[in-house]
Every structure is written in structure tokens, then in C-alpha cells.
Design an enzyme around this catalytic site. Structure first.
Site, PDB file in Angstrom:
ATOM      1  N   GLN A 107     -17.416  -5.149 -39.902  1.00 41.43           N
ATOM      2  CA  GLN A 107     -16.860  -3.807 -39.641  1.00 41.43           C
ATOM      3  C   GLN A 107     -15.334  -3.828 -39.719  1.00 41.43           C
ATOM      4  OE1 GLN A 107     -18.701  -1.074 -39.340  1.00 41.43           O
ATOM      5  NE2 GLN A 107     -20.460  -2.401 -39.666  1.00 41.43           N
TER       6      GLN A 107
ATOM      7  N   SER B 195     -11.938  -2.173 -32.245  1.00 42.10           N
ATOM      8  CA  SER B 195     -10.966  -1.076 -32.099  1.00 42.10           C
ATOM      9  C   SER B 195      -9.659  -1.448 -32.782  1.00 42.10           C
ATOM     10  CB  SER B 195     -10.644  -0.838 -30.615  1.00 42.10           C
ATOM     11  OG  SER B 195     -11.816  -0.685 -29.842  1.00 42.10           O
TER      12      SER B 195
ATOM     13  N   HIS C 151      -8.888  -5.355 -32.186  1.00 44.04           N
ATOM     14  CA  HIS C 151      -9.431  -6.079 -31.040  1.00 44.04           C
ATOM     15  C   HIS C 151     -10.955  -5.947 -31.050  1.00 44.04           C
ATOM     16  CE1 HIS C 151      -9.596  -7.800 -27.027  1.00 44.04           C
ATOM     17  NE2 HIS C 151     -10.450  -6.857 -26.706  1.00 44.04           N
TER      18      HIS C 151
ATOM     19  N   GLN D 259     -16.892  -8.627 -37.468  1.00 40.57           N
ATOM     20  CA  GLN D 259     -15.878  -8.839 -38.515  1.00 40.57           C
ATOM     21  C   GLN D 259     -16.217  -8.080 -39.792  1.00 40.57           C
ATOM     22  OE1 GLN D 259     -14.569 -12.932 -38.843  1.00 40.57           O
ATOM     23  NE2 GLN D 259     -13.481 -12.730 -36.912  1.00 40.57           N
TER      24      GLN D 259
ATOM     25  N   LEU E 143       2.457 -10.543 -26.470  1.00 41.07           N
ATOM     26  CA  LEU E 143       3.849 -10.217 -26.801  1.00 41.07           C
ATOM     27  C   LEU E 143       4.546  -9.570 -25.604  1.00 41.07           C
ATOM     28  CD1 LEU E 143       3.142  -8.802 -30.374  1.00 41.07           C
ATOM     29  CD2 LEU E 143       4.169 -11.020 -29.801  1.00 41.07           C
TER      30      LEU E 143
ATOM     31  N   MET F 233      -2.955 -14.422 -31.624  1.00 42.43           N
ATOM     32  CA  MET F 233      -3.463 -14.678 -30.276  1.00 42.43           C
ATOM     33  C   MET F 233      -2.372 -15.033 -29.259  1.00 42.43           C
ATOM     34  SD  MET F 233      -6.518 -13.869 -30.944  1.00 42.43           S
ATOM     35  CE  MET F 233      -7.555 -14.327 -29.571  1.00 42.43           C
TER      36      MET F 233
ATOM     37  N   ASN G  18      -2.872  -3.412 -33.824  1.00 41.48           N
ATOM     38  CA  ASN G  18      -3.694  -4.590 -33.536  1.00 41.48           C
ATOM     39  C   ASN G  18      -5.168  -4.237 -33.732  1.00 41.48           C
ATOM     40  OD1 ASN G  18      -4.390  -7.190 -32.463  1.00 41.48           O
ATOM     41  ND2 ASN G  18      -4.832  -6.229 -30.479  1.00 41.48           N
TER      42      ASN G  18
ATOM     43  N   ASP H 215      -3.823  -4.909 -24.948  1.00 41.02           N
ATOM     44  CA  ASP H 215      -4.986  -4.216 -25.523  1.00 41.02           C
ATOM     45  C   ASP H 215      -5.127  -2.795 -24.964  1.00 41.02           C
ATOM     46  OD1 ASP H 215      -5.619  -6.511 -27.015  1.00 41.02           O
ATOM     47  OD2 ASP H 215      -6.812  -7.341 -25.377  1.00 41.02           O
TER      48      ASP H 215
ATOM     49  N   GLY I 194      -7.865 -15.845 -40.615  1.00 39.70           N
ATOM     50  CA  GLY I 194      -7.290 -14.799 -41.450  1.00 39.70           C
ATOM     51  C   GLY I 194      -8.281 -14.034 -42.310  1.00 39.70           C
TER      52      GLY I 194
HETATM   53  C1  GAR Z   1     -10.831 -10.810 -35.233  1.00 42.93           C
HETATM   54  O1  GAR Z   1     -12.192 -10.601 -35.010  1.00 42.93           O
HETATM   55  C2  GAR Z   1      -9.991  -9.979 -34.288  1.00 42.93           C
HETATM   56  O2  GAR Z   1     -10.635  -8.814 -33.849  1.00 42.93           O
HETATM   57  C3  GAR Z   1      -9.774 -10.913 -33.135  1.00 42.93           C
HETATM   58  O3  GAR Z   1      -9.653 -12.172 -33.702  1.00 42.93           O
HETATM   59  C4  GAR Z   1     -10.425 -12.236 -34.895  1.00 42.93           C
HETATM   60  C5  GAR Z   1      -9.566 -12.876 -35.958  1.00 42.93           C
HETATM   61  O4  GAR Z   1     -10.323 -13.227 -37.061  1.00 42.93           O
HETATM   62  N1  GAR Z   1      -8.611 -10.532 -32.410  1.00 42.93           N
HETATM   63  C6  GAR Z   1      -8.465 -10.683 -31.097  1.00 42.93           C
HETATM   64  O5  GAR Z   1      -9.299 -11.197 -30.400  1.00 42.93           O
HETATM   65  C7  GAR Z   1      -7.140 -10.173 -30.554  1.00 42.93           C
HETATM   66  N2  GAR Z   1      -7.213 -10.016 -29.144  1.00 42.93           N
HETATM   67  P1  GAR Z   1      -9.634 -13.522 -38.469  1.00 42.93           P
HETATM   68  O6  GAR Z   1      -8.523 -14.550 -38.201  1.00 42.93           O
HETATM   69  O7  GAR Z   1     -10.729 -14.108 -39.283  1.00 42.93           O
HETATM   70  O8  GAR Z   1      -9.099 -12.239 -39.010  1.00 42.93           O
END
Ligand code: GAR
Length: 215
Positions: A178, A141, A114, A176, A98, A95, A112, A150, A17
Site C-alpha cells: 500500500q 498513514s 508511518h 508496504q 527529529l 528511524m 513522513n 508521528d 529503501g
Molecule cells: C516503512 O514501512 C515505513 O512505513 C516505516 O519503515 C518502513 C521502511 O521501509 N517507517 C516507520 O516506521 C517510521 N516510524 P523501507 O526502508 O523499505 O521503505
């Protein structure tokens, strides 16, 4: 001046999170005109739920393993989300894939983030694929969610350079960093009603529209 009402937001997570935290921090700095009403995780005991509790936000788990099938899980998920009557549903490291029924229910108000420069590298292990392919740049993105994994209209992207010494872990960190800036920005556009989702009448193609211009 037309005033825009504060938007109700529900955030869906599956883990750490850190993007949720960036949104919580942005909310407390009033960087967007919205309020996170609930954080819902499909996994119990994840740190993202603790982050929500620490910010006095409802933290709910709808554990997908407790249901016999996807339809049962999603029915409970929708019920839980809809109890908060959100204007915006934010996937932040959520993850689960849907179903098109669920996506249709929230079409135009579900986004979302990604970790790739979509349409490159949909799905999992994006950082690994970037390294394996020797890409010189990578990125993240934000897009509206549609039934195609996606594949919904892209709202905004941020790019990072890939260096020779980069590993999956350093790419996670770069990306992250960014994401934590980009996601609150996009949420601010949505809450200000500058960002909308448009389904064209002649085809199934969907577009993200910002200030009247197709992105
Ligand atoms: C993020 O980097 C996000 O882009 C990715 O999961 C991470 C979650 O990190 N999402 C995906 O891969 C979705 N397909 P966080 O729990 O620390 O926010």
C-alpha cells in the site's frame, strides 16, 4: 494556465529503501513533477543508498554515531539537506526522532510515512501491537511532520484487512504494498501544489489542506 515549477526533493532513509524505490520508479514514469536530488541515510552501507546510486542520485551518509550529540548530528544533517535547496523533504523509513528545531526549519515541506492508522500506534512495533490487540484492520498513514512524534496532520491513509493467519512479516508486506502506491501519489499532490500545510492563527493546531479543503 499557471505552470508549476519542478520541485526539488531530498529523501531521508535508514535502511532498505523500498519506499524510496517506489518514489524513484514513480519519478522515472513522471508520475510527479519533481526530482529527487539526494538520498541521505543516517546509517552507512544500507541498501537504500545503493538504490540511489543505481538511479544516479546523490547518496550521502550522515552517520549519527559519529557525532557526540543530537545537536551535532542534526547540524550536519541540515547542512547536507540544505545544500540541495529542497522544496520537499521526504522521510522514507528514517528511524531517528527529529528535534523540534529541525522540524521547524522544514515545517510545511517535510512529510513522513508511518505504518499504522494514526493516531493509533505512534512509535515502533506497530504490526506487533496490531496482532497483540486482535485488530481487524491495519494501515499506513502519510502525514506532515511536526514536533510531535508521528502526530502531524494526516494527509492520506490506506487500510488493509488483518487475517487470522497474519504475522508481523505478512503485515509488513501488506502494508508496504500500500505504501508503495500511496507515497508517490501524495508526492504528486505536493509537487502539483494541491497539497499544503496550514498553521491556524488562533491555535497551534496544524492542518493538511488539499485543493483548498482541510483534510
Ligand atoms: C516503512 O514501512 C515505513 O512505513 C516505516 O519503515 C518502513 C521502511 O521501509 N517507517 C516507520 O516506521 C517510521 N516510524 P523501507 O526502508 O523499505 O521503505
Amino acid at each position: 494556465m499557471i505552470s508549476v515549477s519542478e520541485k526539488s526533493i531530498v529523501v531521508l532513509i535508514s535502511g532498505n529503501g523500498s519506499n524510496l524505490q517506489a518514489l524513484i520508479d514513480a519519478q522515472s514514469q513522471r508520475l510527479f513533477n519533481g526530482k529527487i536530488k539526494a538520498v541521505i541515510s543516517n546509517k552507512p552501507n544500507v541498501y537504500g543508498l545503493e538504490r540511489a546510486e543505481m538511479a544516479n542520485i546523490d547518496a550521502v551518509c550522515v552517520d549519527h554515531t559519529e557525532f557526540n550529540d543530537k545537536a551535532g548530528f542534526e547540524a550536519e544533517l541540515v547542512k547536507t539537506i540544505d545544500a540541495y535547496q529542497p522544496d520537499l523533504v521526504i522521510l522514507a523509513g528514517f528511524m531517528r526522532i527529529l528535534s523540534s528545531d529541525l522540524v521547524q526549519h522544514y515545517l510545511g515541506k517535510i512529510i513522513n510515512i508511518h505504518p499504522s492508522l494514526l493516531p493509533k500506534y505512534k512509535g515502533l512495533h506497530t504490526h506487533r501491537q496490531v496482532l497483540e490487540n486482535g485488530d481487524k484492520e491495519h494501515g499506513t498513514s502519510v502525514h506532515f511532520v511536526t514536533a510531535e512524534l508521528d502526530g502531524g496532520p494526516i494527509i492520506a491513509q490506506r487500510r488493509v484487512k488483518v487475517d487470522e493467519n497474519d504475522t508481523e512479516q505478512t503485515l509488513v508486506e501488506k502494508i508496504q504494498q500500500q505504501e508503495h502506491q500511496l507515497y508517490p501519489e501524495v508526492v504528486a499532490w505536493f509537487c502539483a501544489e494541491k497539497l499544503t500545510f496550514k498553521l491556524s492563527e488562533d491555535s497551534a493546531a496544524a492542518r493538511a489542506v488539499f485543493d483548498g479543503k482541510v483534510l
